[in-house]
Every structure is written in structure tokens, then in C-alpha cells.
Design a protein around this motif. Sequence first.
Motif, PDB file in Angstrom:
ATOM      1  N   LEU A  37      -5.137  21.809 -28.980  1.00  0.00           N
ATOM      2  CA  LEU A  37      -5.771  21.796 -27.329  1.00  0.00           C
ATOM      3  C   LEU A  37      -5.963  19.770 -27.650  1.00  0.00           C
ATOM      4  N   PHE A  38      -6.977  20.242 -28.478  1.00  0.00           N
ATOM      5  CA  PHE A  38      -7.388  17.745 -28.716  1.00  0.00           C
ATOM      6  C   PHE A  38      -6.496  17.418 -29.166  1.00  0.00           C
ATOM      7  N   GLU A  39      -5.898  17.984 -30.067  1.00  0.00           N
ATOM      8  CA  GLU A  39      -5.030  16.848 -30.600  1.00  0.00           C
ATOM      9  C   GLU A  39      -3.685  16.734 -30.558  1.00  0.00           C
ATOM     10  N   GLU A  40      -3.620  17.683 -29.620  1.00  0.00           N
ATOM     11  CA  GLU A  40      -2.035  16.846 -28.754  1.00  0.00           C
ATOM     12  C   GLU A  40      -2.443  17.020 -27.659  1.00  0.00           C
ATOM     13  N   HIS A  41      -3.503  16.406 -27.025  1.00  0.00           N
ATOM     14  CA  HIS A  41      -3.960  15.684 -25.750  1.00  0.00           C
ATOM     15  C   HIS A  41      -4.823  14.628 -26.302  1.00  0.00           C
ATOM     16  N   ALA A  42      -5.440  13.928 -27.910  1.00  0.00           N
ATOM     17  CA  ALA A  42      -6.172  13.274 -28.340  1.00  0.00           C
ATOM     18  C   ALA A  42      -5.754  12.073 -27.157  1.00  0.00           C
ATOM     19  N   GLY A  43      -7.195  11.428 -27.459  1.00  0.00           N
ATOM     20  CA  GLY A  43      -7.341  10.330 -26.414  1.00  0.00           C
ATOM     21  C   GLY A  43      -6.981   9.664 -25.180  1.00  0.00           C
ATOM     22  N   THR A  44      -6.868  11.679 -24.689  1.00  0.00           N
ATOM     23  CA  THR A  44      -6.855  11.302 -22.761  1.00  0.00           C
ATOM     24  C   THR A  44      -7.780  11.002 -22.237  1.00  0.00           C
ATOM     25  N   PRO A  45      -8.400  10.406 -21.804  1.00  0.00           N
ATOM     26  CA  PRO A  45      -9.778  10.440 -20.833  1.00  0.00           C
ATOM     27  C   PRO A  45     -10.181  11.398 -19.964  1.00  0.00           C
ATOM     28  N   LEU A  46     -11.135  11.007 -19.730  1.00  0.00           N
ATOM     29  CA  LEU A  46     -11.956  11.834 -18.781  1.00  0.00           C
ATOM     30  C   LEU A  46     -11.741  10.302 -16.845  1.00  0.00           C
ATOM     31  N   VAL A  47     -10.872  10.568 -16.455  1.00  0.00           N
ATOM     32  CA  VAL A  47     -10.151   9.625 -15.024  1.00  0.00           C
ATOM     33  C   VAL A  47     -11.152   9.917 -13.809  1.00  0.00           C
ATOM     34  N   LEU A  48     -11.890   9.009 -13.267  1.00  0.00           N
ATOM     35  CA  LEU A  48     -13.340   9.438 -12.496  1.00  0.00           C
ATOM     36  C   LEU A  48     -11.908   8.905 -11.112  1.00  0.00           C
ATOM     37  N   ASP A  49     -12.223   9.850  -9.886  1.00  0.00           N
ATOM     38  CA  ASP A  49     -12.081   9.421  -8.565  1.00  0.00           C
ATOM     39  C   ASP A  49     -12.459   8.085  -8.219  1.00  0.00           C
ATOM     40  N   PHE A  50     -11.705   7.583  -7.180  1.00  0.00           N
ATOM     41  CA  PHE A  50     -11.928   5.428  -7.046  1.00  0.00           C
ATOM     42  C   PHE A  50     -13.085   5.420  -6.723  1.00  0.00           C
ATOM     43  N   GLN A  51     -13.819   5.938  -5.905  1.00  0.00           N
ATOM     44  CA  GLN A  51     -15.126   6.925  -4.762  1.00  0.00           C
ATOM     45  C   GLN A  51     -16.182   7.935  -5.172  1.00  0.00           C
ATOM     46  N   LEU A  52     -17.004   7.563  -4.837  1.00  0.00           N
ATOM     47  CA  LEU A  52     -17.743   8.974  -5.022  1.00  0.00           C
ATOM     48  C   LEU A  52     -17.944   9.553  -3.618  1.00  0.00           C
ATOM     49  N   TYR A  53     -17.432   8.978  -2.268  1.00  0.00           N
ATOM     50  CA  TYR A  53     -17.460  10.002  -1.047  1.00  0.00           C
ATOM     51  C   TYR A  53     -16.047  10.061  -0.971  1.00  0.00           C
ATOM     52  N   HIS A  54     -15.416   9.169  -1.475  1.00  0.00           N
ATOM     53  CA  HIS A  54     -13.754  10.107  -1.664  1.00  0.00           C
ATOM     54  C   HIS A  54     -13.203  10.762  -2.486  1.00  0.00           C
ATOM     55  N   CYS A  55     -14.646  11.568  -3.427  1.00  0.00           N
ATOM     56  CA  CYS A  55     -14.291  12.291  -4.244  1.00  0.00           C
ATOM     57  C   CYS A  55     -15.056  14.074  -3.617  1.00  0.00           C
ATOM     58  N   LEU A  56     -16.159  13.420  -3.188  1.00  0.00           N
ATOM     59  CA  LEU A  56     -16.822  14.727  -1.964  1.00  0.00           C
ATOM     60  C   LEU A  56     -15.997  15.043  -0.915  1.00  0.00           C
ATOM     61  N   MET A  57     -14.951  14.275  -0.304  1.00  0.00           N
ATOM     62  CA  MET A  57     -14.457  14.897   1.068  1.00  0.00           C
ATOM     63  C   MET A  57     -13.139  15.966  -0.094  1.00  0.00           C
ATOM     64  N   LYS A  58     -12.811  14.865  -0.796  1.00  0.00           N
ATOM     65  CA  LYS A  58     -11.317  15.866  -1.847  1.00  0.00           C
ATOM     66  C   LYS A  58     -12.068  17.199  -2.566  1.00  0.00           C
ATOM     67  N   CYS A  59     -12.648  17.254  -2.264  1.00  0.00           N
ATOM     68  CA  CYS A  59     -13.499  18.976  -2.732  1.00  0.00           C
ATOM     69  C   CYS A  59     -13.864  19.619  -1.494  1.00  0.00           C
ATOM     70  N   ILE A  60     -13.962  18.604  -0.499  1.00  0.00           N
ATOM     71  CA  ILE A  60     -14.222  19.886   0.456  1.00  0.00           C
ATOM     72  C   ILE A  60     -13.311  20.435   1.256  1.00  0.00           C
ATOM     73  N   ILE A  61     -12.489  19.341   1.388  1.00  0.00           N
ATOM     74  CA  ILE A  61     -10.821  19.398   1.405  1.00  0.00           C
ATOM     75  C   ILE A  61      -9.887  20.259   0.312  1.00  0.00           C
ATOM     76  N   HIS A  62     -10.568  20.538  -0.692  1.00  0.00           N
ATOM     77  CA  HIS A  62      -9.368  21.328  -1.678  1.00  0.00           C
ATOM     78  C   HIS A  62     -10.211  22.435  -1.696  1.00  0.00           C
ATOM     79  N   GLN A  63     -11.348  22.912  -1.241  1.00  0.00           N
ATOM     80  CA  GLN A  63     -12.550  24.462  -1.270  1.00  0.00           C
ATOM     81  C   GLN A  63     -11.039  25.161  -0.904  1.00  0.00           C
TER      82      GLN A  63
END
Length: 287
Positions: free
Chosen positions: A103-129
Motif C-alpha cells: 500500500l505504501f509503495e503504491e501511494h509513496a510520497g502522499t503527505p498528510l494534508v491538514l484542514d486549512f484552519q483548526l476551527y474549520h477542522c473542528l466544525m467539519k468534524c462535528i458536522i460529519h459525525q
Amino acid sequence: MWKEIVSVTPPYQFDRVLERLSLDPLNAVSLEQREVRLPLRNQAKEPSIVTVRAAGTVDAPEFVVSGTDDQELMMEEVKRIFGWKESLQPVLDHFSKTSLSKLFEEHAGTPLVLDFQLYHCLMKCIIHQQLNLSFAFTLTERFVHTFGELKDGVWFYPLPETIAKLDYADLRDLQFSMRKSEYAIDTSRMIAEGILNLDELASLTDEEIMQKLVKIRGIGPWTVQNVLLFGLGRPNLFPMADIGLQNAIKRHFGLTDKPTKDEMLEMSREWQPYLSYASLYLWRSIE
């Protein structure tokens, strides 16, 4: 207007990044031009668009970053969001000796990309629950289109001060459940009033953040784990209650049923201390 050329340690799969970002209809992504326009905020909290365009390859990654103000601040944010300060090679080396090596060979170099702001991330997580992904995106889109800001074709999440002033009925009108309306607005009020300081979270450990956030009504361990992963970029998160992750493991290992918590715990031991990347690459395998 400013422009900066940035070279990143290879390997780095920006096209995979754009593919994942394009799954969210709120993101301003062009797969053809290999670019994304980021809805960031300057020092005055005003909307500021920063464009990130790929100009290199996986093995020679280079980017053209451009914006209109606060160049130093914006560049720091871009590097944080896309993980440009860390090399992915140690992660790949680690997983080459594990049960996820293919799996890591297939997706090699794919980074962990963050949500653009922390509040944005928190609201998205609450909505997606507890919602399926399609309706979660729809509900989040309604939230941002109704209360956020549109600038030059790019949508900005609302500020917590904006959501703090709403009545629960304002979110109920968008098809939020009553509880989800309360969670989003009450949490935003805590942030707006200074009871919850999101800026201080970066200096806390994963455990300290978990203890702090689960005390807030509507925020459970799954939400905190996703905030740690996609809001703060912590490298060793494995949200075992996530159904998508369970399905990905079932498919990858050819299991008859979804794995139990104990089974996930046992198989994930060899993936530490990079569980976040195991989570990401497993999710990618079923997207």
C-alpha cells in the motif's frame, strides 16, 4: 502581489493531494492546472487567497506559491498545511517492512494534508459525525455557503464569532439535527468567548488535548482524533471507531468481517509511530 518558489524533499505526490482535496466540493481545486486556491486569513482575520501550483514532479517536487498579503505568515501556513517541513522518506522506510508495504509503495510520497484552519477542522468534524460522507459534504457546504464568505470564487469558512451569534433554528433550517446545531453553536460560543483557546492546542500533547476537548458537549474521542490528525497533523493517530478505516482494513487484508477493536490494535502495533499515515493510506485505498 507576491510569489515564491518552493522546493520540497522528495518523494511528494501533489497530484494525489489534489485528488483528495477535490473530493470536498468546497475546495477550489484544478486538477488540470495542478493547483489549489487556499482560503486563508491574514493577521487581521480578513479573507486572503493563496494559490499553490505544482511546477515539478514526484521525485523533484517544486511549487509556485502566490498571494496578496502577509507573505511570511501565509508561507508558514502553506508549509504547515502541506507538511513541507518534514521528509516522507522515514515513513516509507518504516512501512516497507510492515504488512502495509504494498500500500505504501503504491501511494509513496502522499503527505498528510491538514484542514486549512483548526476551527474549520473542528466544525467539519462535528458536522460529519455519524453521517454518510455524501450528506456530510452537503451539510458542510450549506453551512459554509450560508454563513461563510465567498471571495473570487473561493469559499471561506465562517469565523467562530459569526456562528456564536446564531440561534439553533438557523442551523436546523439547513437540516442539522437539534443536537448537531447545539454542538456547533455552543462550541463556537466557547471559542468566541475565550473559554476554549484553539491556538494553545498545538503546544499540548495528544492526551492533554483529548482530556480537554472531550469535556465539551458533542465532542467525543472520534472527533478529537480527527482534529489531532487533520487539524494538528499529529503523526500517530488511528481512529479505530472509524467505519471507513474498518472497511479499508477488511478489504486490504481480505477479511470476511470488519476487524474488531482488538484485531485493529494488534495489527497496528507494527505501524507505530506513524499510525496517522497508516490511517491515511488505508482511507486512500478505498477512495
